[in-house]
Scaffold this motif. Structure first.
Motif, short mmCIF file in Angstrom:
data_model
loop_
_atom_site.label_atom_id
_atom_site.label_comp_id
_atom_site.label_asym_id
_atom_site.label_seq_id
_atom_site.Cartn_x
_atom_site.Cartn_y
_atom_site.Cartn_z
N VAL A 1 3.38 -24.44 -24.27
CA VAL A 1 2.42 -24.52 -23.16
C VAL A 1 2.91 -23.62 -22.03
O VAL A 1 4.03 -23.77 -21.55
CB VAL A 1 2.28 -25.98 -22.66
N ASN B 1 -2.44 -31.38 -22.37
CA ASN B 1 -2.73 -30.01 -21.94
C ASN B 1 -1.84 -29.65 -20.74
O ASN B 1 -0.97 -30.43 -20.35
CB ASN B 1 -4.22 -29.84 -21.61
N LEU B 2 -2.05 -28.49 -20.18
CA LEU B 2 -1.23 -28.02 -19.07
C LEU B 2 -1.23 -29.02 -17.91
O LEU B 2 -0.20 -29.28 -17.29
CB LEU B 2 -1.73 -26.65 -18.59
N TRP C 1 1.08 -32.03 -18.51
CA TRP C 1 2.49 -31.66 -18.27
C TRP C 1 2.76 -31.50 -16.76
O TRP C 1 3.79 -31.97 -16.26
CB TRP C 1 2.82 -30.36 -19.00
#
Length: 513
Positions: free
Chosen positions: A350, A318-319, A322
């Motif tokens: 994303v 998910n964000l 990253w």
């Protein structure tokens, strides 16, 4: 819902949660029930069963097209002739699970206008919707409705009311409900109120409640552990985690992620590795939250290769995953690689946030990529809709200052929608020191001294700037000013953890003699 044998349809067994796992499967079963004529013969039963199965699919919410789920739930509900309390509860629950609190509350209002009486299950669902809106007045109105219908003493309703008041930051009312009936409390009651005090920042009372609990579960420990982490009490959090393990309580995802975050903040690699080993021994598969916690911990502790390895082995990112790798690479000087991960992140769709841009701006600074930094800084708001914050301006001031572009930095600061902080003006002053720009250095120093008049580093840098410009009278003036104001030079120190952390070496030095 009690059903006679003649009302059982052979296809109903397919609606069990372990067999019907997608919206497509549910609609296929719905179609078969309709084709075989059962839906027209027993519409209330058929559509209520299908609606109930839809609510099971949404625990936890996993269906991407929320709008299609809502539309489908409404179509099912409208197909039920004279829906009773149970179908109303199901539709309220669907709206709540899909984070649509206003339709859920409107349905409750419709229910009351239609003289459909709520039951003890109605209020927990509708109160959860109210909690999402954080409206204390609406919470009080629902509280009065629960009193009117005689459900306010119900344990589940009471717990839901406490949770609602917590969400609305009405802790006095939540505490009042808690105190009202000491005999009608369970572990959820305590956990709910502890969570409220943790979120309100009253950690002392949260800990008192925890200590007073007759019994605790993993949520009790995890809630308080997350509170320690959020309050920046990292050492206490790790000690508390050890107490949790000593009681034989197996930590859940919340507890593990919280303690990994504390290890990351303190740079306690050994403890982080031990927790990683615990996860591997007790959990077959890492989920996205634990993977992110591990990536963040290893990256912040400087084990970049391990962080990259875990990141690459994580199937679902998910964000935050990253961001952990992008920021981790950036702060450890791997600017070019950090930017490559940023490109990969955008390629998979994303959307970046403020933390992402903080990471890539730091990456540009380390890699000396001024043009790219300018471009990304401009694109933040114009393309990605991410509002620039002080920390982003601070990064740009640092980057431009390192490059000696003090005039450009000053123009940027003048155009800021907020006042500069110590990081922004500090970047400017550092740039002036590199370029030897006395005039702008004096402006930056003036702002910094307004923010922190006791910071000896500002005086030391200005002394260097004046010395470089051979303005010896100003050098003497700065030194006299430091003496008059009794400003002491900072003494730097470093702490090195050895073995179990019991031995610390301390090196003292005065950077400006």
């Amino acid at each position: 819902m009690q059903l006679s044998h003649r009302h059982h349809h052979p296809l109903f067994h397919l609606l069990h949660r372990d067999q019907c796992t997608t919206l497509h499967q549910l609609k296929s079963i719905h179609a078969r029930i309709t084709v075989q004529g059962f839906a027209s013969l027993h519409p209330s039963l058929a559509f209520t069963k299908i609606l109930f199965s839809l609510t099971l699919l949404l625990i936890p919410p996993s269906l991407p097209p929320a709008d299609s789920c809502t539309a489908y739930a409404l179509a099912l509900f409208r197909s039920i002739p004279s829906p009773s309390t149970f179908p109303h509860n199901l539709l309220i629950r669907v709206h709540t699970l899909l984070s649509s609190p206003i339709p859920a509350l409107l349905l409750f209002a419709h229910m009351r206008r239609s003289s459909v009486a709520p039951d003890s299950h109605t209020f927990p669902f509708v109160l959860k919707a109210c909690a999402r809106l954080r409206s204390p007045n609406l919470g009080r109105s629902l509280h009065s409705q629960a009193l009117k219908f005689g459900f306010a003493a119900d344990l589940y309703v009471r717990n839901s009311l406490i949770s609602t008041y917590n969400s609305c930051l009405s802790l006095l009312e939540a505490q009042g409900l808690f105190d009202e009936c000491p005999s009608a409390r369970d572990v959820v009651t305590y956990n709910t109120l502890i969570d409220g005090y943790v979120k309100a920042g009253d950690f002392a009372f949260a800990r008192k409640l925890f200590d007073d609990m007759p019994e605790r579960d993993v949520v009790s420990w995890g809630t308080l552990l997350a509170g320690y982490s959020q309050m920046g009490q990292f050492e206490e959090a790790i000690s508390f985690f050890d107490q949790m393990l000593a009681t034989g309580t197996r930590p859940d995802e919340v507890a593990l992620v919280s303690v990994l975050s504390c290890c990351a903040q303190l740079g306690k690699l050994d403890r982080g590795e031990a927790i990683h080993e615990y996860i591997k021994k007790n959990r077959a598969k890492l989920n996205v939250y634990l993977s992110t916690g591990l990536v963040d911990m290893y990256a912040k502790c400087g084990c970049i290769s391990v962080a990259v390895e875990i990141f690459e082995s994580t199937p679902r990112k998910n964000l935050f995953t990253w961001n952990a790798i992008i920021v981790g690479l950036a702060v450890h000087g791997n600017g070019q690689l950090s930017l490559e991960y940023f490109d990969r992140m955008r390629a998979v769709g994303v959307e970046p946030d403020g933390v992402t841009f903080l990471g890539v701006l730091v990456a540009c600074s380390h890699a000396g990529l001024i043009e790219m930094a300018r471009s990304l800084f401009d694109e933040m708001e114009s393309i990605y809709g991410v509002e620039r914050e002080l920390k982003h301006y601070g990064c740009m001031a640092d980057l431009l200052g390192r490059a000696g572009l003090v005039e450009e930095t000053m123009e940027m600061i003048k155009g800021m929608p907020m006042k500069g902080d110590a990081y922004v003006w500090g970047g400017m002053l550092a740039g002036c020191r590199i370029q030897g720009n006395v005039e702008i250095a004096e402006i930056a120093a003036q702002h910094l001294l307004q923010l922190n008049p006791e910071d000896s580093g500002i005086y030391s840098i200005m002394s260097d700037v004046y010395a470089t410009a051979k303005r010896w009278e100003d050098v003497a003036r700065i030194r006299k000013l430091m003496g008059d104001k009794r400003v002491k030079k900072n003494v730097g120190c470093s702490s090195v953890e050895v073995g179990d952390g019991s031995l610390h070496g301390r090196l003292n030095y005065a950077p400006f003699r």
